[in-house]
Design a protein around this motif. Structure first.
Motif, PDB file in Angstrom:
ATOM      1  N   LEU A  92    -106.561  -5.206  92.658  1.00 15.60           N
ATOM      2  CA  LEU A  92    -106.750  -3.090  93.147  1.00 15.60           C
ATOM      3  C   LEU A  92    -105.067  -3.122  93.736  1.00 15.60           C
ATOM      4  O   LEU A  92    -104.196  -4.171  94.315  1.00 15.60           O
ATOM      5  CB  LEU A  92    -107.565  -3.952  94.500  1.00 15.60           C
ATOM      6  N   ARG A  93    -104.941  -1.881  93.109  1.00 19.72           N
ATOM      7  CA  ARG A  93    -103.836  -0.941  93.742  1.00 19.72           C
ATOM      8  C   ARG A  93    -103.673  -1.171  95.005  1.00 19.72           C
ATOM      9  O   ARG A  93    -104.705  -0.953  95.709  1.00 19.72           O
ATOM     10  CB  ARG A  93    -103.064   0.091  93.005  1.00 19.72           C
ATOM     11  N   GLN A  94    -102.283  -0.881  95.677  1.00 18.87           N
ATOM     12  CA  GLN A  94    -102.389  -0.613  97.173  1.00 18.87           C
ATOM     13  C   GLN A  94    -102.632   0.248  97.564  1.00 18.87           C
ATOM     14  O   GLN A  94    -102.660   1.699  96.961  1.00 18.87           O
ATOM     15  CB  GLN A  94    -100.819  -1.226  97.647  1.00 18.87           C
ATOM     16  N   MET A  95    -103.387   0.160  98.574  1.00 19.57           N
ATOM     17  CA  MET A  95    -103.544   2.090  99.020  1.00 19.57           C
ATOM     18  C   MET A  95    -102.728   2.566 100.086  1.00 19.57           C
ATOM     19  O   MET A  95    -101.743   1.942 100.681  1.00 19.57           O
ATOM     20  CB  MET A  95    -105.075   1.523  99.704  1.00 19.57           C
ATOM     21  N   LEU A  96    -102.853   3.748  99.727  1.00 15.21           N
ATOM     22  CA  LEU A  96    -101.382   4.211 100.413  1.00 15.21           C
ATOM     23  C   LEU A  96    -101.433   5.034 100.731  1.00 15.21           C
ATOM     24  O   LEU A  96    -103.291   5.637 101.006  1.00 15.21           O
ATOM     25  CB  LEU A  96    -100.350   4.818  98.692  1.00 15.21           C
ATOM     26  N   THR A  97    -100.350   5.994 102.042  1.00 17.26           N
ATOM     27  CA  THR A  97    -101.517   6.673 102.957  1.00 17.26           C
ATOM     28  C   THR A  97    -101.007   8.157 102.552  1.00 17.26           C
ATOM     29  O   THR A  97     -99.967   7.763 101.523  1.00 17.26           O
ATOM     30  CB  THR A  97    -100.601   6.254 104.151  1.00 17.26           C
ATOM     31  N   GLN A  98    -101.306   9.091 102.806  1.00 20.01           N
ATOM     32  CA  GLN A  98    -102.088  10.276 102.275  1.00 20.01           C
ATOM     33  C   GLN A  98    -100.078  10.712 102.992  1.00 20.01           C
ATOM     34  O   GLN A  98     -99.462  11.836 102.130  1.00 20.01           O
ATOM     35  CB  GLN A  98    -102.461  11.579 103.154  1.00 20.01           C
ATOM     36  N   GLU A  99     -99.023  10.105 103.663  1.00 17.16           N
ATOM     37  CA  GLU A  99     -98.348  10.962 103.931  1.00 17.16           C
ATOM     38  C   GLU A  99     -96.937  10.742 102.435  1.00 17.16           C
ATOM     39  O   GLU A  99     -96.406  10.788 102.171  1.00 17.16           O
ATOM     40  CB  GLU A  99     -98.071  10.273 105.211  1.00 17.16           C
ATOM     41  N   THR A 100     -97.884   9.074 102.080  1.00 14.01           N
ATOM     42  CA  THR A 100     -96.850   8.550 101.594  1.00 14.01           C
ATOM     43  C   THR A 100     -97.016   9.088 100.087  1.00 14.01           C
ATOM     44  O   THR A 100     -95.627   9.304  99.246  1.00 14.01           O
ATOM     45  CB  THR A 100     -97.333   6.847 100.966  1.00 14.01           C
ATOM     46  N   ILE A 101     -98.044   9.403 100.141  1.00 21.35           N
ATOM     47  CA  ILE A 101     -98.291  10.053  98.966  1.00 21.35           C
ATOM     48  C   ILE A 101     -97.896  11.470  98.563  1.00 21.35           C
ATOM     49  O   ILE A 101     -97.349  11.274  97.557  1.00 21.35           O
ATOM     50  CB  ILE A 101     -99.961  10.230  98.264  1.00 21.35           C
ATOM     51  N   GLU A 102     -97.679  12.155  99.586  1.00 25.48           N
ATOM     52  CA  GLU A 102     -97.306  13.569  99.879  1.00 25.48           C
ATOM     53  C   GLU A 102     -95.965  13.422  99.881  1.00 25.48           C
ATOM     54  O   GLU A 102     -95.004  14.353  99.019  1.00 25.48           O
ATOM     55  CB  GLU A 102     -97.022  14.224 101.183  1.00 25.48           C
ATOM     56  N   ASP A 103     -94.694  12.374 100.219  1.00 25.08           N
ATOM     57  CA  ASP A 103     -93.711  12.080 100.192  1.00 25.08           C
ATOM     58  C   ASP A 103     -93.141  11.599  98.245  1.00 25.08           C
ATOM     59  O   ASP A 103     -92.278  12.225  98.086  1.00 25.08           O
ATOM     60  CB  ASP A 103     -92.857  10.762 101.189  1.00 25.08           C
ATOM     61  N   ASN A 104     -94.124  11.211  97.638  1.00 21.36           N
ATOM     62  CA  ASN A 104     -94.211  10.482  96.616  1.00 21.36           C
ATOM     63  C   ASN A 104     -94.048  11.756  95.742  1.00 21.36           C
ATOM     64  O   ASN A 104     -92.904  12.126  94.256  1.00 21.36           O
ATOM     65  CB  ASN A 104     -94.832   9.508  96.165  1.00 21.36           C
ATOM     66  N   ILE A 105     -95.090  12.551  95.785  1.00 20.57           N
ATOM     67  CA  ILE A 105     -94.976  13.764  94.955  1.00 20.57           C
ATOM     68  C   ILE A 105     -93.572  14.654  95.254  1.00 20.57           C
ATOM     69  O   ILE A 105     -93.265  15.512  93.868  1.00 20.57           O
ATOM     70  CB  ILE A 105     -95.756  14.621  95.919  1.00 20.57           C
ATOM     71  N   PHE A 106     -93.100  14.817  96.373  1.00 23.21           N
ATOM     72  CA  PHE A 106     -92.186  15.765  96.681  1.00 23.21           C
ATOM     73  C   PHE A 106     -91.155  15.414  95.803  1.00 23.21           C
ATOM     74  O   PHE A 106     -90.530  15.649  94.789  1.00 23.21           O
ATOM     75  CB  PHE A 106     -91.570  15.653  98.187  1.00 23.21           C
ATOM     76  N   ALA A 107     -90.952  13.709  96.123  1.00 23.57           N
ATOM     77  CA  ALA A 107     -89.773  13.161  94.985  1.00 23.57           C
ATOM     78  C   ALA A 107     -89.550  13.150  93.609  1.00 23.57           C
ATOM     79  O   ALA A 107     -88.594  13.689  92.674  1.00 23.57           O
ATOM     80  CB  ALA A 107     -89.623  12.028  95.947  1.00 23.57           C
ATOM     81  N   ILE A 108     -90.741  13.102  92.701  1.00 24.55           N
ATOM     82  CA  ILE A 108     -91.388  13.183  91.858  1.00 24.55           C
ATOM     83  C   ILE A 108     -91.084  14.868  91.223  1.00 24.55           C
ATOM     84  O   ILE A 108     -90.427  15.292  90.016  1.00 24.55           O
ATOM     85  CB  ILE A 108     -92.797  13.493  90.978  1.00 24.55           C
ATOM     86  N   GLN A 109     -91.486  15.888  92.083  1.00 28.01           N
ATOM     87  CA  GLN A 109     -91.084  17.572  91.667  1.00 28.01           C
ATOM     88  C   GLN A 109     -89.718  17.726  91.527  1.00 28.01           C
ATOM     89  O   GLN A 109     -88.834  18.653  90.468  1.00 28.01           O
ATOM     90  CB  GLN A 109     -91.785  17.961  92.942  1.00 28.01           C
ATOM     91  N   GLN A 110     -89.383  17.163  92.170  1.00 24.66           N
ATOM     92  CA  GLN A 110     -87.834  17.403  92.802  1.00 24.66           C
ATOM     93  C   GLN A 110     -86.720  16.808  90.771  1.00 24.66           C
ATOM     94  O   GLN A 110     -86.220  17.278  90.646  1.00 24.66           O
ATOM     95  CB  GLN A 110     -86.774  16.769  93.828  1.00 24.66           C
ATOM     96  N   GLN A 111     -86.992  15.612  91.047  1.00 24.29           N
ATOM     97  CA  GLN A 111     -86.609  14.381  89.337  1.00 24.29           C
ATOM     98  C   GLN A 111     -87.123  15.977  88.456  1.00 24.29           C
ATOM     99  O   GLN A 111     -85.993  15.661  87.347  1.00 24.29           O
ATOM    100  CB  GLN A 111     -87.278  13.238  89.410  1.00 24.29           C
ATOM    101  N   LEU A 112     -88.622  15.917  88.364  1.00 25.53           N
ATOM    102  CA  LEU A 112     -88.878  16.832  86.868  1.00 25.53           C
ATOM    103  C   LEU A 112     -88.359  17.978  86.753  1.00 25.53           C
ATOM    104  O   LEU A 112     -88.362  18.965  86.019  1.00 25.53           O
ATOM    105  CB  LEU A 112     -90.487  17.378  86.838  1.00 25.53           C
ATOM    106  N   SER A 113     -87.679  18.966  87.964  1.00 29.97           N
ATOM    107  CA  SER A 113     -87.310  19.937  87.682  1.00 29.97           C
ATOM    108  C   SER A 113     -86.140  20.346  87.744  1.00 29.97           C
ATOM    109  O   SER A 113     -85.271  21.290  86.602  1.00 29.97           O
ATOM    110  CB  SER A 113     -87.176  20.504  89.262  1.00 29.97           C
ATOM    111  N   SER A 114     -84.979  19.325  87.099  1.00 29.48           N
ATOM    112  CA  SER A 114     -84.031  18.811  85.695  1.00 29.48           C
ATOM    113  C   SER A 114     -84.302  19.159  84.966  1.00 29.48           C
ATOM    114  O   SER A 114     -84.029  18.709  83.688  1.00 29.48           O
ATOM    115  CB  SER A 114     -83.253  17.749  86.675  1.00 29.48           C
ATOM    116  N   LEU A 115     -85.508  18.758  84.165  1.00 28.05           N
ATOM    117  CA  LEU A 115     -85.808  17.877  82.957  1.00 28.05           C
ATOM    118  C   LEU A 115     -87.414  19.041  82.356  1.00 28.05           C
ATOM    119  O   LEU A 115     -87.322  19.461  81.335  1.00 28.05           O
ATOM    120  CB  LEU A 115     -86.942  16.960  83.276  1.00 28.05           C
ATOM    121  N   LEU A 116     -87.559  19.932  83.437  1.00 28.80           N
ATOM    122  CA  LEU A 116     -88.388  20.918  82.412  1.00 28.80           C
ATOM    123  C   LEU A 116     -88.276  22.542  83.481  1.00 28.80           C
ATOM    124  O   LEU A 116     -87.289  22.240  84.148  1.00 28.80           O
ATOM    125  CB  LEU A 116     -89.883  20.852  82.851  1.00 28.80           C
ATOM    126  N   ASP A 117     -88.065  23.179  82.464  1.00 26.59           N
ATOM    127  CA  ASP A 117     -87.678  24.660  83.236  1.00 26.59           C
ATOM    128  C   ASP A 117     -89.410  25.675  84.040  1.00 26.59           C
ATOM    129  O   ASP A 117     -90.076  25.293  83.430  1.00 26.59           O
ATOM    130  CB  ASP A 117     -87.300  25.644  81.947  1.00 26.59           C
TER     131      ASP A 117
END
Length: 363
Positions: free
Chosen positions: A41-66
């Motif tokens: 079973l994967r470790q259960m993440l808090t909603q705050e951690t998930i939101e932080d991860n999504i923000f970081a992923i969005q920043q990373q992908l912004s340099s790879l796609l238009d």
């Protein structure tokens, strides 16, 4: 990390061909966890951690796609999953899923041997519902992902056919392995991260600079956007000349992830360290003070602190194995200490193995 980059590269190629990629962040599905390829079973993440991860992923992908108007878009499945009425969801979506067929899916087989929770069993329905929502909201007809998502993606296409009488398709990529059977993007320190805070641009550059000769052409084809004629030319190089191809691969990958300035700095640092040419300014550097050295001057401490070794325990083993040098002088005594008097104008160079460097400088 870099193991996730193939679908993003595929999206970028499709975007260049005139399509509109939709990047789906799993703010909702991450609350459950995907059992695919997992034995526990994967470790259960808090909603705050998930939101932080999504923000970081969005920043990373912004340099790879238009992501400018009318081009790629980024959405979060939390927008439609978190407020679902469960009974309505079962009546509307669950009725279309056969438990017998779900249990034959590859993504559940491994987990069935050790125990599959009902929480995870929902994942296929949720991912299928994602595809349905993307189809209805954005006219999305193609879902791209790793081949471990094959069952989930087909289930989504089937749900679209049943609910909307529409056509939808799945496109998967295999897990990319090196010629010696290792997963792409694994280093001595673990995963090869895209975040410069976790894997520096220099370390990122060096990973690609040091890939196996047999893998260079494959990586150039999969991960760069160079013309195929140039890739074939580079891939045909033999013996020491293959280093030219490795330098091109390292530069192109670092430029794509970290930008051209960082790629130039990383290439310059490698040139200074391994060819004795260029400035030492961009060599991996760690700042220490006289007070810090007086408090603990042990070499093993600073091998760990600067990141050359994962821990002091590993540092001791490396020293005992004769794999550590200070300013080109091999060190085998684990009690060796560093003093401020040893620092020259360019600092003090620590070396681990043939390729690991860190320059200590006094602040």
């Amino acid at each position: 990390h870099v193991g996730h980059i193939i679908p993003v590269i595929m999206a970028r190629r499709l975007q260049q061909a005139g399509h509109r990629p939709i990047i789906l962040c799993g703010g909702g599905t991450a609350m459950v966890g995907d059992p695919s390829g997992k034995t526990e079973l994967r470790q259960m993440l808090t909603q705050e951690t998930i939101e932080d991860n999504i923000f970081a992923i969005q920043q990373q992908l912004s340099s790879l796609l238009d992501f400018s108007e009318g081009n790629a878009i980024m959405v979060n499945n939390a927008d439609w999953l978190l407020n679902l009425n469960y009974v309505n969801f079962l009546r509307d979506v669950g009725v279309h899923f056969s438990v017998n067929r779900m249990l034959t899916a590859e993504c559940y087989k491994k987990r069935l041997e050790v125990g599959l929770t009902f929480l995870e069993f929902n994942y296929m329905l949720m991912q299928s519902y994602d595809f349905l929502e993307l189809f209805k909201r954005y006219h999305c007809k193609l879902q791209i992902g790793g081949d471990d998502q094959w069952s989930n993606m087909l289930a989504g296409a089937d749900l679209i056919r049943r609910k909307e009488k529409g056509e939808a398709f799945a496109l998967t990529n295999k897990l990319i392995m090196t010629s010696d059977g290792k997963k792409m993007g694994k280093t001595e320190k673990g995963a090869l991260w895209l975040d410069p805070e976790r894997t520096t641009p220099y370390e990122f550059y060096q990973y690609w600079r040091n890939v196996q000769d047999a893998d260079v052409e494959m990586f150039l084809k999969l991960l760069t956007f160079l013309p195929m004629d140039e890739i074939h030319r580079l891939g045909a190089l033999k013996d020491s000349e293959i280093n030219e191809a490795k330098k091109v691969l390292a530069f192109e990958m670092t430029k794509m992830i970290h930008g051209e300035d960082e790629a130039n700095k990383a290439a310059g640092a490698a040139q200074a360290l391994f060819a004795g040419q260029g400035s030492m300014d961009n060599v991996p550097t760690f700042a220490v003070t006289v007070a810090m050295l007086k408090e603990d001057g042990r070499l093993t401490t600073w091998l760990s602190e600067c990141g050359l070794c994962k821990s002091r325990g590993e540092a001791r083993k490396m020293v005992q194995a004769g794999a550590v040098a200070v300013d080109d002088a091999k060190i085998t005594d684990i009690d060796t200490t560093i003093t401020p008097e040893q620092f020259g104008a360019d600092g003090l160079m620590l070396k681990k193995g043939k390729k690991g460097y860190c320059r200590l400088v006094l602040e």
